[in-house]
Design a protein around this motif. Structure first.
Motif, PDB file in Angstrom:
ATOM      1  N   ALA A  24       0.808  -1.210   0.000  1.00  0.00           N
ATOM      2  CA  ALA A  24       0.000   0.000   0.000  1.00  0.00           C
ATOM      3  C   ALA A  24       0.845   1.265   0.000  1.00  0.00           C
ATOM      4  O   ALA A  24       0.450   2.281  -0.559  1.00  0.00           O
ATOM      5  CB  ALA A  24      -0.918  -0.005   1.220  1.00  0.00           C
ATOM      6  N   LEU A  25       2.026   1.194   0.614  1.00  0.00           N
ATOM      7  CA  LEU A  25       2.735   2.447   0.838  1.00  0.00           C
ATOM      8  C   LEU A  25       3.191   3.181  -0.424  1.00  0.00           C
ATOM      9  O   LEU A  25       2.988   4.396  -0.515  1.00  0.00           O
ATOM     10  CB  LEU A  25       3.902   2.220   1.794  1.00  0.00           C
ATOM     11  CG  LEU A  25       3.428   2.067   3.240  1.00  0.00           C
ATOM     12  CD1 LEU A  25       4.576   1.722   4.156  1.00  0.00           C
ATOM     13  CD2 LEU A  25       2.754   3.341   3.716  1.00  0.00           C
ATOM     14  N   ILE A  28       0.211   4.933  -1.649  1.00  0.00           N
ATOM     15  CA  ILE A  28      -0.152   6.088  -0.851  1.00  0.00           C
ATOM     16  C   ILE A  28       0.816   7.234  -1.098  1.00  0.00           C
ATOM     17  O   ILE A  28       0.419   8.392  -1.241  1.00  0.00           O
ATOM     18  CB  ILE A  28      -0.182   5.707   0.636  1.00  0.00           C
ATOM     19  CG1 ILE A  28      -1.330   4.726   0.871  1.00  0.00           C
ATOM     20  CG2 ILE A  28      -0.347   6.926   1.506  1.00  0.00           C
ATOM     21  CD1 ILE A  28      -1.498   4.329   2.287  1.00  0.00           C
ATOM     22  N   PHE A  29       2.091   6.891  -1.179  1.00  0.00           N
ATOM     23  CA  PHE A  29       3.082   7.919  -1.471  1.00  0.00           C
ATOM     24  C   PHE A  29       2.750   8.599  -2.800  1.00  0.00           C
ATOM     25  O   PHE A  29       2.748   9.827  -2.906  1.00  0.00           O
ATOM     26  CB  PHE A  29       4.467   7.289  -1.519  1.00  0.00           C
ATOM     27  CG  PHE A  29       5.552   8.262  -1.853  1.00  0.00           C
ATOM     28  CD1 PHE A  29       6.043   9.116  -0.883  1.00  0.00           C
ATOM     29  CD2 PHE A  29       6.078   8.335  -3.121  1.00  0.00           C
ATOM     30  CE1 PHE A  29       7.036  10.017  -1.179  1.00  0.00           C
ATOM     31  CE2 PHE A  29       7.069   9.237  -3.433  1.00  0.00           C
ATOM     32  CZ  PHE A  29       7.543  10.086  -2.463  1.00  0.00           C
ATOM     33  N   MET A  31      -0.141   8.807  -4.256  1.00  0.00           N
ATOM     34  CA  MET A  31      -1.327   9.643  -4.106  1.00  0.00           C
ATOM     35  C   MET A  31      -0.968  10.976  -3.447  1.00  0.00           C
ATOM     36  O   MET A  31      -1.424  12.045  -3.871  1.00  0.00           O
ATOM     37  CB  MET A  31      -2.371   8.933  -3.243  1.00  0.00           C
ATOM     38  CG  MET A  31      -3.056   7.795  -3.946  1.00  0.00           C
ATOM     39  SD  MET A  31      -4.059   6.833  -2.804  1.00  0.00           S
ATOM     40  CE  MET A  31      -5.285   8.027  -2.343  1.00  0.00           C
ATOM     41  N   ILE A  32      -0.152  10.883  -2.399  1.00  0.00           N
ATOM     42  CA  ILE A  32       0.167  12.112  -1.675  1.00  0.00           C
ATOM     43  C   ILE A  32       0.953  13.069  -2.558  1.00  0.00           C
ATOM     44  O   ILE A  32       0.687  14.268  -2.582  1.00  0.00           O
ATOM     45  CB  ILE A  32       0.935  11.782  -0.389  1.00  0.00           C
ATOM     46  CG1 ILE A  32       0.032  10.987   0.551  1.00  0.00           C
ATOM     47  CG2 ILE A  32       1.378  13.055   0.300  1.00  0.00           C
ATOM     48  CD1 ILE A  32       0.657  10.653   1.865  1.00  0.00           C
ATOM     49  N   VAL A  33       1.927  12.520  -3.307  1.00  0.00           N
ATOM     50  CA  VAL A  33       2.718  13.409  -4.158  1.00  0.00           C
ATOM     51  C   VAL A  33       1.810  14.072  -5.198  1.00  0.00           C
ATOM     52  O   VAL A  33       1.911  15.278  -5.456  1.00  0.00           O
ATOM     53  CB  VAL A  33       3.876  12.647  -4.829  1.00  0.00           C
ATOM     54  CG1 VAL A  33       4.593  13.543  -5.817  1.00  0.00           C
ATOM     55  CG2 VAL A  33       4.839  12.154  -3.785  1.00  0.00           C
ATOM     56  N   MET A  35      -1.151  14.798  -4.854  1.00  0.00           N
ATOM     57  CA  MET A  35      -1.961  15.775  -4.151  1.00  0.00           C
ATOM     58  C   MET A  35      -1.184  17.060  -3.899  1.00  0.00           C
ATOM     59  O   MET A  35      -1.747  18.152  -3.820  1.00  0.00           O
ATOM     60  CB  MET A  35      -2.317  15.142  -2.816  1.00  0.00           C
ATOM     61  CG  MET A  35      -3.497  15.669  -2.138  1.00  0.00           C
ATOM     62  SD  MET A  35      -3.726  14.598  -0.693  1.00  0.00           S
ATOM     63  CE  MET A  35      -3.196  15.703   0.560  1.00  0.00           C
ATOM     64  N   LEU A  36       0.150  16.913  -3.749  1.00  0.00           N
ATOM     65  CA  LEU A  36       0.948  18.092  -3.409  1.00  0.00           C
ATOM     66  C   LEU A  36       0.894  19.149  -4.500  1.00  0.00           C
ATOM     67  O   LEU A  36       0.890  20.344  -4.218  1.00  0.00           O
ATOM     68  CB  LEU A  36       2.411  17.693  -3.185  1.00  0.00           C
ATOM     69  CG  LEU A  36       2.703  16.814  -1.983  1.00  0.00           C
ATOM     70  CD1 LEU A  36       4.190  16.548  -1.890  1.00  0.00           C
ATOM     71  CD2 LEU A  36       2.221  17.480  -0.715  1.00  0.00           C
ATOM     72  N   PHE A  37       0.831  18.696  -5.757  1.00  0.00           N
ATOM     73  CA  PHE A  37       0.903  19.672  -6.832  1.00  0.00           C
ATOM     74  C   PHE A  37      -0.234  20.666  -6.792  1.00  0.00           C
ATOM     75  O   PHE A  37       0.003  21.876  -6.759  1.00  0.00           O
ATOM     76  CB  PHE A  37       0.951  18.976  -8.187  1.00  0.00           C
ATOM     77  CG  PHE A  37       2.208  18.210  -8.373  1.00  0.00           C
ATOM     78  CD1 PHE A  37       3.416  18.885  -8.484  1.00  0.00           C
ATOM     79  CD2 PHE A  37       2.213  16.854  -8.385  1.00  0.00           C
ATOM     80  CE1 PHE A  37       4.587  18.197  -8.620  1.00  0.00           C
ATOM     81  CE2 PHE A  37       3.386  16.151  -8.524  1.00  0.00           C
ATOM     82  CZ  PHE A  37       4.575  16.818  -8.639  1.00  0.00           C
ATOM     83  N   ALA A  55       2.473  15.751 -14.070  1.00  0.00           N
ATOM     84  CA  ALA A  55       2.632  15.624 -12.626  1.00  0.00           C
ATOM     85  C   ALA A  55       2.449  14.176 -12.195  1.00  0.00           C
ATOM     86  O   ALA A  55       3.209  13.669 -11.352  1.00  0.00           O
ATOM     87  CB  ALA A  55       1.624  16.520 -11.919  1.00  0.00           C
ATOM     88  N   LEU A  62       8.874   9.133  -8.983  1.00  0.00           N
ATOM     89  CA  LEU A  62       9.400   9.305  -7.625  1.00  0.00           C
ATOM     90  C   LEU A  62       8.989   8.143  -6.722  1.00  0.00           C
ATOM     91  O   LEU A  62       9.787   7.685  -5.904  1.00  0.00           O
ATOM     92  CB  LEU A  62       8.921  10.630  -7.037  1.00  0.00           C
ATOM     93  CG  LEU A  62       9.504  11.868  -7.711  1.00  0.00           C
ATOM     94  CD1 LEU A  62       8.923  13.133  -7.111  1.00  0.00           C
ATOM     95  CD2 LEU A  62      11.017  11.892  -7.584  1.00  0.00           C
TER      96      LEU A  62
END
Ligand code: HEM
Ligand SMILES: Nc1ncnc2c1ncn2[C@@H]1O[C@H](COP(=O)(O)OP(=O)(O)OP(=O)(O)O)[C@@H](O)[C@H]1O
Ligand SMILES: Nc1ncnc2c1ncn2[C@@H]1O[C@H](COP(=O)(O)OP(=O)(O)OP(=O)(O)O)[C@@H](O)[C@H]1O
Ligand SMILES: [Mg+2]
Ligand SMILES: [Mg+2]
Lengths: 222, 249, 210, 222, 210
Positions: A24-25, A28-29, A31-33, A35-37, A55, A62
């Protein structure tokens, strides 16, 4: 040989499901990245739509990079890499199996979740489909190249940065083609050309990288 | 007071109380939610702007409210556990996390579904929506940290520290609508002045919120009991307790 | 185990680490049924020599022959007969002992009777815990189980008695003697008094550098 | 106590200069990530200028994250973390010193290189200055929060993804404020307000995080 | 070292790991000039007990007292007298032995004569190599140097003789006996025959669980 290949894959999968967080990680990473944009760039819909495919590709790159850090490091530290190198089976095959398992565990879930992420960039539906195809064609090359980098830095403890340095230049062509193709797809054009190219790169990586990986592992162990 | 607190906090005692209360909570919750649903879906008039679409409020608002409530509960329980080394508090915190994550997820999904007719897209990078999404990630982080640390004692304390650090996010979620100009609805219930919606719509909403709250408590009781059973599996009172239950049932 | 007899020979080995020459002109021979134990002060190059004889490190000069052929030329054949246990235990920390053993056995295409092995090593009670939770001695036992269950003829063990308790040491020595009796080859390094059959064991003292 | 603080900082710096790659790699990673955006997004100048400050902030956040992975992991594995926990000096101070050293080694070079990177996004000169100020005010909070996450996951081997999951939600407010302020600066407006806010967050983190870090380290060692 | 006399006492300790109770109702006392050696089969909880007595792990029940006060209440005072060496060596792999020693000494606010120590441990020749390049025994020696140079009264050593060669073991035993003679306290775990002064040493046998 084929049996050894399956064996290594099944062990890696077993470990990944044991620690389902490993599965999962990276997702999730990713997804989060993604989201950052929008958060950093602001909520201008037109801009978001424009940078969306790029993006998402950057985030995929990454996330792959991050998960590569530990591909061989742990095996090196606990001595299982030695054991693989001393095994009867060709090291190339064993390491290829590890790489394939890495792709299944990391990249596949990542591709699967992409449609959800495109919501955040307001991408049109046909763009989503194209984006997923480019990821499917391009990420094998990422994993295979990444495996060479991971093998070269297996014995180094502070390797995260180094791996990035080794890999990013190599993976930039993949990124460029991938992002362009995804962009084309989003504007409704045909992406057959870049898609073949990406697939070609992946096949090329498949024929060359495993040998480089095996050689790199032997050097790391010496 | 302290005596009572300590008594409640002893696992066997809590286990017994929780087993007794649980069915009541569950039935009450169902009753409240049925009333609320009837009031909201049948009795309440259609909104003059949104038509019938607004009725999703009866799922969305209680879920959103509970998501924040459960994080607060989790943090408070973790704090109590860390300061007074109380195992039951850790059990409560650990049991809250998945439930809270589920409510957060529900709030996000219902919000997104509602967003499509209202704002023309499922998702906007609006402060409130963003901070609710962050809340989901906080819950996930807590859950993942717990599962990564296999040893319960270590997992309890480590995830407790994390929960406390993450508490900073709560005020941001609640006040985000006022601090930044958000497209999301401003507070209409939870504020000091009189509520700003009509009573026809209001009372079912309140019933739903109370129903959700009770449901939440019922689920919590069950999962805390499971936690307690797991943690105390070697303790003597467990065998005795289960023994008597077997006789009765 | 088959009854062919095997031999490992090394000639003129020079071992370097960084700018330092550890050992020069090493030579020796090990044949079926024999054991060689390396002794010598800390840092004299025992581990380096063992790794060189396995083919993990390359010697600066000299060669290592298995059945008369250079090992890096017949790598897979050589590895089929080799089992190595180093200072690191060669176990995945997140898998249990059982899973580690099963993987190792299947990679060799074998089917080992785990239970007997685990019983002998007194690991049965913790065989399903992830290796990271085991105590130092239990980890050592698990890593020895890899070797003992491998079916290989040539065992290379770097300080195998480390962290083991009294009864563990004796059990291991018994197993090693059995192995030699069945025509196996054994190469170890260590500081303890030897528990091996003195008729079969040759002790090589490596000189310290400083 | 102050002496112990200095001692730890000087050792960390010594180690970083010993392995100068430690110093260079986060910077290089930062540069490469910044470079990926123009490549992935395409060369539309207006868009690049618009996303510039945000992209640089995202890259800074990711570079920090990457370098945090190893902040306590190595100390945990080699037993030096135990030694620090058993030292006569307060653990809080020793770990704070490590965090400060991490900031000096990772974030400072990163801020120093920013002007170079803004060239790739065509940012106006006053924007560059503002961007650097926001980074200077905001990155201490990143390092301090990151240190808590690193301490919580010190004993876990597959932690890279986990650290990202734990930290990103906490650091998003910093990212948002930072990127907004940098954006304001690029369009020539005053950034005093958000700057104070970032500084305030950093000070808040400075007063709270070291205690959480110390507690987390003790838990990891248990 | 001052001439005050110190004491460590533990009462009613229960040690758990995961779902397993390792030891119950442990109690004991150690005073200046005395040594306690923990023995017992692998996995019986020696390491866990040592870590608990240092305050690194919390016991499930029971308490540990230093000079009659609970150790977590007087942590800094207790640590000033304590030196611990565990299964991991406590050295930064990228710094040399000398640098590691210098850092440790300065953190304690001491000035140790490194050269004498390094000579005694036969580390002079490799004192400037990064620790990662040292052999297993050399790493162990370097980590012992941390303890011997600490000036602490209470030494806690987990299997200190591991990986050491013969002369290294004897040297260490001599140093430990001197330490006891000067009124130090010593707590070790190990499987070897003891080399300590039998008059000062108490051996505690922990029972194995399985
Ligand atoms: C994914 C999208 C959405 C998310 C994540 C979301 C999140 C939230 C949260 C966290 C709250 C609770 C705030 C508090 O108690 O302080 C809330 C309340 C509320 N939401 Fe949403 N929401 C979303 C979409 C919508 C939409 C589209 C509408 C309707 C236009 C809406 C209407 C409301 C209303 C009326 C409240 C109650 C406000 C109050 O009384 O405080 N939400 N939402
Ligand atoms: N880069 C280097 N430069 C100089 N010397 C080095 C370097 N790397 C390793 N060494 C030396 O090489 C030797 C390696 O020895 P090795 O590990 O083979 O010893 P060993 O006999 O196994 O010792 P032990 O009994 O302690 O396990 C050590 O003395 C070490 O100091
Ligand atoms: N999560 C867990 N669940 C059950 N048992 C565990 C768990 N973690 C550790 N253990 C057990 O706890 C014990 C830890 O023992 P410890 O390391 O203290 O042993 P030791 O006496 O130092 O042994 P050695 O001589 O091998 O160093 C081991 O038996 C291990 O199997
Ligand atoms: Mg060695
Ligand atoms: Mg032990």
């Amino acid at each position: 040989m084929l049996q050894a290949f399956q064996l290594v894959i099944s062990r890696e999968l077993q470990m990944a499901f044991r620690r389902w967080s490993d599965l999962a990680l990276p997702v999730i990473f990713f997804m989060i990245v993604c989201m950052l944009f929008p958060l950093a760039v602001g909520q201008d819909q037109a801009i978001l739509q424009k940078i969306g495919p790029g993006a998402i590709w950057v985030a995929a790159l990454l996330a792959t990079l991050l998960s590569l850090n530990t591909l061989y490091r742990e095996d090196f530290d606990d001595g299982t890499l030695e054991q693989l190198a001393l095994s009867t089976q060709p090291l190339t095959i064993l390491l290829l199996a590890k790489t394939v398992a890495h792709w299944i565990v990391t990249e596949l879930p990542l591709i699967a979740i992409t449609p959800l992420l495109t919501l955040g960039f307001n991408l049109p539906a046909e763009g989503v489909y194209g984006l997923m195809l480019t990821l499917l064609a391009g990420t094998p090359a990422l994993s295979l190249l990444g495996s060479v980098g991971a093998a070269l830095t297996a014995g180094l403890h502070q390797a995260s940065g180094l791996i990035a340095l080794l890999l990013l230049p190599l993976t930039i062509p993949i990124l460029i083609f991938g992002a362009r193709a995804a962009d084309l797809a989003a504007s409704g054009q045909s992406i057959a050309g870049p898609l073949y190219l990406l697939g070609g790169l992946s096949v090329l990586a498949l024929t060359l990288c495993p040998f480089a990986t095996a050689a790199a592992v032997r050097v790391s162990l010496d | 007071m302290w005596n009572w607190f300590h008594k409640l906090a002893s696992p066997p005692h809590f286990y017994r109380i929780a087993s007794a209360f649980e069915p009541w909570l569950l039935w009450l919750a169902i009753a409240c939610m049925l009333t609320g649903a009837y009031g909201g879906l049948v009795l309440a008039p259609a909104d003059h702007v949104q038509g019938d679409g607004f009725r999703i409020i009866y799922v969305h608002v209680p879920a959103a409210f509970l998501s924040m409530f459960s994080y607060a509960l989790m943090a408070v329980a973790s704090g109590i556990g860390l300061i007074w080394r109380m195992k039951l508090a850790f059990s409560v915190a650990a049991a809250t996390a998945p439930v809270g994550a589920a409510f957060t997820f529900l709030a996000l999904v219902t919000g997104a579904i509602w967003g499509q007719p209202m704002w023309g897209s499922y998702w906007e990078w609006d402060p409130r929506l963003t901070s609710e999404l962050i809340l989901l990630f906080l819950f996930l982080g807590y859950i993942f940290l717990r599962q990564a640390l296999a040893e319960t004692r270590q997992a309890d304390r480590a995830s407790g520290i994390l929960a406390l650090v993450g508490v900073v996010n709560l005020p941001i979620i609640h006040y985000s609508v006022e601090w930044w100009n958000s497209i999301h609805q401003g507070p209409s219930l939870i504020k000091l002045e009189a509520p700003s919606i009509t009573t026809d719509m209001l009372w079912p909403l309140l019933a739903m919120i109370i129903g959700y709250q009770l449901l939440f408590l019922a689920i919590l009781m069950t999962s805390v009991r499971t936690q307690v059973l797991q943690r105390e599996q070697n303790a003597r009172w467990i065998t005795e307790q289960l023994g008597t239950e077997n006789i009765h049932g | 185990m088959d009854t062919t007899s095997y031999s490992l020979e090394w000639q003129d080995l020079t071992l370097w680490r960084g700018e330092r020459c550890l050992q020069q002109g090493l030579k020796g021979k090990l044949a079926s049924g024999q054991a060689i134990t390396l002794k010598g002060p800390n840092g004299c190059g025992k581990t380096t020599l063992l790794r060189t004889l396995c083919g993990l490190s390359q010697p600066e000069t000299g060669k290592v022959l298995w059945q008369g052929k250079q090992i890096h030329k017949i790598r897979n054949k050589f590895h089929a007969h080799l089992a190595y246990s180093g200072h690191n235990n060669g176990l995945k920390r997140d898998l249990s002992t059982r899973e580690n053993l099963r993987f190792a056995a299947r990679l060799r295409g074998r089917h080992t009777n785990q239970n007997e092995l685990l019983n002998g090593l007194r690991l049965t009670a913790c065989a399903d815990l992830p290796v990271r939770n085991l105590s130092a001695g239990q980890q050592r036992r698990a890593s020895l189980a890899l070797i003992l269950g491998s079916g290989a003829e040539f065992w290379v063990l770097d300080e195998p008695f480390t962290n083991l308790d009294r009864s563990g040491c004796e059990w291991l020595a018994r197993r090693c003697n059995d192995h030699l009796g069945m025509g196996g080859l054994l190469l170890t390094a260590g500081h303890q008094d030897s528990l091996l059959n003195p008729e079969r064991e040759t002790i090589i003292e490596l000189a310290g550098a400083n």
